[in-house]
Design an enzyme around this catalytic site. Structure first.
Site, PDB file in Angstrom:
ATOM      1  N   ARG A   6       0.894  -1.256  -0.086  1.00 11.68           N
ATOM      2  CA  ARG A   6       0.072   0.012  -0.089  1.00 11.68           C
ATOM      3  C   ARG A   6       0.896   1.243  -0.017  1.00 11.68           C
ATOM      4  NH1 ARG A   6      -4.432   0.165   4.349  1.00 11.68           N
ATOM      5  NH2 ARG A   6      -2.764  -0.463   5.748  1.00 11.68           N
TER       6      ARG A   6
ATOM      7  N   ASP B  68      10.707   0.785   7.472  1.00 12.86           N
ATOM      8  CA  ASP B  68       9.408   0.681   8.352  1.00 12.86           C
ATOM      9  C   ASP B  68       9.864   0.382   9.965  1.00 12.86           C
ATOM     10  OD1 ASP B  68      10.291  -1.912   7.733  1.00 12.86           O
ATOM     11  OD2 ASP B  68       8.268  -2.516   7.364  1.00 12.86           O
TER      12      ASP B  68
ATOM     13  N   THR C 283       2.924  -6.922   7.988  1.00 16.70           N
ATOM     14  CA  THR C 283       3.135  -8.179   7.102  1.00 16.70           C
ATOM     15  C   THR C 283       4.025  -9.038   7.565  1.00 16.70           C
ATOM     16  OG1 THR C 283       2.454  -6.666   5.178  1.00 16.70           O
ATOM     17  CG2 THR C 283       3.588  -8.806   4.750  1.00 16.70           C
TER      18      THR C 283
END
Length: 261
Positions: A24, A116, A138
């Site tokens: 995304r 991240d 994830t």
């Protein structure tokens, strides 16, 4: 070209923040105090540059003074993203992982630490706090941040961490690796003994993750536990301590990276 009608924010000083994840593209528009004015998320299907072309009108309307970007997609994709953003004629920059930031130093190899994870830690690190940061995305990540009393700036000290497949990746791997188990749906809502294959699979996978987090907590009893990410509430009820759930840590970390505060 006709611009779509959006909330009138373009006359205020604003900054645009982009998070290019594995699946995304998220964006936030903030004012000069960091308050979120607009936000959204789009599935990019490994083509974020094309998504950005489609968002060019909206971003032009926002009229940001700066665009800060977090990306886990690699240099080739980032080059295409940069070309897409050049049409806005606004200054932009990609955040970089470093083992020596003014808020935190790290024992981790910066070339192997995911963007991240790095920004999530920057989003929550505080002086004089020991933190166990669990990213529930994830992949499930656990990172430990100590407070370094010997550091002149009293920065956080990233000790390292762990990476696990998420509950969904574990389930997918189990289905691909066995012939007798073909259940592809179910809820991760219990860690009791399963009396059906469906329950045994889902309860077992959840228990494996919860058990790992609790084991880390046991060995770092004086660390505050912070959960972030879409599956945070799934794990919360089964942890041995009450965690703090904080979303948008990546956004906070991205702002801290570029604002230098």
């Amino acid at each position: 070209m006709t611009l779509p009608i959006f909330k009138h924010v373009h006359d205020e000083p604003t900054k645009l923040w982009l998070d290019l994840g594995n699946t995304r593209l998220k964006y936030w528009l903030t004012d000069d105090k960091g308050n979120v004015l607009e936000h959204d998320a789009k599935q990019h299907l490994q083509a974020p540059a094309e998504i950005l072309w489609g968002l060019a009108d909206r971003f032009s309307w926002f009229n940001p003074t700066f665009i800060g970007i977090s990306s886990v997609l690699g240099e080739k994709v980032n080059e295409r993203v940069a070309k897409s953003l050049e049409v806005l004629e606004k200054p932009f920059a990609f955040a970089k992982v470093t083992d020596n930031h003014h808020l935190m130093k790290s024992d981790y190899n910066p070339n192997q630490l995911g963007m991240d994870r790095w920004l999530q830690m920057l989003g929550v690190v505080e002086k004089d706090k020991k933190l166990c940061v669990v990213g529930c995305g994830t992949a499930l990540t656990i990172d430990l941040i100590d407070c370094d009393k010997d550091d002149l700036n009293n920065r956080g000290h990233h000790l390292g961490g762990y990476i696990f497949p998420s509950i969904y990746l574990q389930r997918e791997a189990l289905f691909k690796g066995t012939r007798q188990i073909s259940i592809k749906d179910g809820s991760f809502d219990n860690i009791s003994v399963g009396t059906t294959t469906k329950n045994a699979v889902h309860h077992g996978i959840l228990l494996s993750i919860v058990g790992a987090i609790n084991e880390v907590i046991k060995h770092h009893a004086n660390f505050d536990v912070v959960l972030t990410g879409g599956d945070a509430k799934t794990f919360e009820p089964y942890l041995s301590v009450k965690p703090l759930i904080k979303q948008d840590l990546l956004l906070i970390g991205l702002q801290r990276f570029f604002n230098k505060t």
